[in-house]
Write an enzyme that holds these catalytic residues in place. Structure first.
Site, PDB file in Angstrom:
ATOM      1  N   CYS A  94       0.789  -1.230   0.000  1.00  0.00           N
ATOM      2  CA  CYS A  94       0.000   0.000   0.000  1.00  0.00           C
ATOM      3  C   CYS A  94       0.826   1.288   0.000  1.00  0.00           C
ATOM      4  O   CYS A  94       1.257   1.734  -1.049  1.00  0.00           O
ATOM      5  CB  CYS A  94      -1.012  -0.033   1.153  1.00  0.00           C
ATOM      6  SG  CYS A  94      -2.346   1.162   0.948  1.00  0.00           S
ATOM      7  N   ARG A 130     -12.744   6.639  -0.073  1.00  0.00           N
ATOM      8  CA  ARG A 130     -11.599   5.754   0.166  1.00  0.00           C
ATOM      9  C   ARG A 130     -11.962   4.364  -0.307  1.00  0.00           C
ATOM     10  O   ARG A 130     -13.136   3.977  -0.306  1.00  0.00           O
ATOM     11  CB  ARG A 130     -11.255   5.702   1.665  1.00  0.00           C
ATOM     12  CG  ARG A 130     -10.456   6.873   2.168  1.00  0.00           C
ATOM     13  CD  ARG A 130     -10.045   6.667   3.604  1.00  0.00           C
ATOM     14  NE  ARG A 130      -8.893   5.786   3.765  1.00  0.00           N
ATOM     15  CZ  ARG A 130      -7.626   6.184   3.639  1.00  0.00           C
ATOM     16  NH1 ARG A 130      -7.345   7.445   3.353  1.00  0.00           N
ATOM     17  NH2 ARG A 130      -6.634   5.328   3.821  1.00  0.00           N
ATOM     18  N   HIS A 191      -3.312  -5.311   2.893  1.00  0.00           N
ATOM     19  CA  HIS A 191      -2.889  -5.441   4.291  1.00  0.00           C
ATOM     20  C   HIS A 191      -3.549  -6.721   4.800  1.00  0.00           C
ATOM     21  O   HIS A 191      -4.055  -7.522   4.028  1.00  0.00           O
ATOM     22  CB  HIS A 191      -3.428  -4.275   5.126  1.00  0.00           C
ATOM     23  CG  HIS A 191      -2.991  -2.929   4.681  1.00  0.00           C
ATOM     24  ND1 HIS A 191      -1.803  -2.366   5.056  1.00  0.00           N
ATOM     25  CD2 HIS A 191      -3.610  -2.000   3.911  1.00  0.00           C
ATOM     26  CE1 HIS A 191      -1.699  -1.151   4.547  1.00  0.00           C
ATOM     27  NE2 HIS A 191      -2.782  -0.905   3.843  1.00  0.00           N
TER      28      HIS A 191
HETATM   29  N1  GLN Z   1      -1.891   7.025   2.559  1.00  0.00           N
HETATM   30  C1  GLN Z   1      -2.056   6.138   1.449  1.00  0.00           C
HETATM   31  C2  GLN Z   1      -3.448   6.240   0.845  1.00  0.00           C
HETATM   32  O1  GLN Z   1      -4.364   6.623   1.519  1.00  0.00           O
HETATM   33  C3  GLN Z   1      -1.736   4.705   1.845  1.00  0.00           C
HETATM   34  C4  GLN Z   1      -2.668   4.121   2.867  1.00  0.00           C
HETATM   35  C5  GLN Z   1      -2.248   2.781   3.370  1.00  0.00           C
HETATM   36  O2  GLN Z   1      -1.061   2.440   3.383  1.00  0.00           O
HETATM   37  N2  GLN Z   1      -3.193   2.004   3.842  1.00  0.00           N
HETATM   38  O3  GLN Z   1      -3.635   5.920  -0.309  1.00  0.00           O
END
Ligand code: GLN
Length: 239
Positions: A94, A130, A191
């Site tokens: 990520c 998101r 993750h």
């Molecule tokens: N900050 C990054 C995003 O929001 C990565 C987030 C994460 O590693 N879960 O895309």
């Protein structure tokens, strides 16, 4: 045989259980009597600490932490790029692969430069939802399950995806690509942590790292992964 695992910026990059990837690799080596050492790579580490690692692991992070990390990572671009070009094994989850592409645009549209090792770029998720939830993807190494939570949308250039999305969003929620695969490095939005739920990927990383280091083919001793596969199958069945 011995494996040194380098963990990139553990204090800054380890969201949603990503430290489980280090624990998983360590235990799977120990159960097979393979010596294993995990090193924390921080802004204070020397480049020698990086270059003697056999596997490099990077986890996820929030945008603010990514801004801190990239300032240090840019100073190590030459060493890290040379290692990965040379076939060193890596797993980047990520927030860390976002920094290994050409750039990462944060949720508030700030453009962070990347190392450009992976031919890909991540655009801002500003004004968009998101991308959150369980992720299931089909890869050449088998099906993977994970959990994603990111705002960035990654678009691949001349690099192959790690997998094809079966459930979830993956790189950008549009083209069904998930992660990227460059030489012996895997990038993923999963993750979870990824490796305990996907023991085949953990063993692929260990095998590749040993083969790169000892220059002969390796067949790992089989482990009892019945619990791991039950966890994996639960996600597949309930998607
Ligand atoms: N900050 C990054 C995003 O929001 C990565 C987030 C994460 O590693 N879960 O895309």
């Amino acid at each position: 045989m011995k494996i040194i695992i380098g963990w990139l910026y553990p204090d800054l990059m380890s969201t949603y259980g990503d430290r489980g990837n280090i624990i998983c690799l360590t235990k799977r080596c120990q159960w097979r009597d393979i010596d294993v050492q995990a090193k924390n790579l921080t802004p204070e580490s020397s480049n020698k600490d990086f270059t003697d690692c056999d596997i490099i692991i990077g986890g996820g992070a929030q945008d603010r932490q990514q801004g801190i990390v990239i300032a240090d990572l840019l100073k190590r671009k030459k060493e890290l790029a040379a290692m990965l070009e040379d076939g060193k094994v890596g797993l980047f989850v990520c927030g860390s692969p976002q920094l290994l592409g050409h750039y990462y645009e944060t949720a508030d549209q700030k453009k962070l430069p990347g190392l450009g090792i992976f031919d890909m770029a991540t655009h801002s998720g500003f004004g968009k939802p998101r991308l959150i939830g369980n992720l299931v993807a089909k890869t050449d190494l088998g099906v993977i399950v994970g959990f994603e939570n990111h705002s960035g949308r990654t678009y691949l250039g001349n690099v192959k995806p790690f997998g094809k999305v079966l459930t979830g969003f993956g790189n950008n929620g549009q083209d069904k690509t998930e992660g990227a695969w460059y030489k012996n490095c895997l990038a993923t939005y999963s993750h979870g942590p990824l490796l305990p739920k996907n023991p085949h990927i953990a063993d692929w990383l260990i095998t590749k790292a040993l083969e790169q280091k000892y220059h002969h083919s390796i067949t790992l001793e089989k482990l009892d992964d019945s619990l791991e596969w039950q966890a994996h199958q639960f996600i597949v069945n309930n998607r």
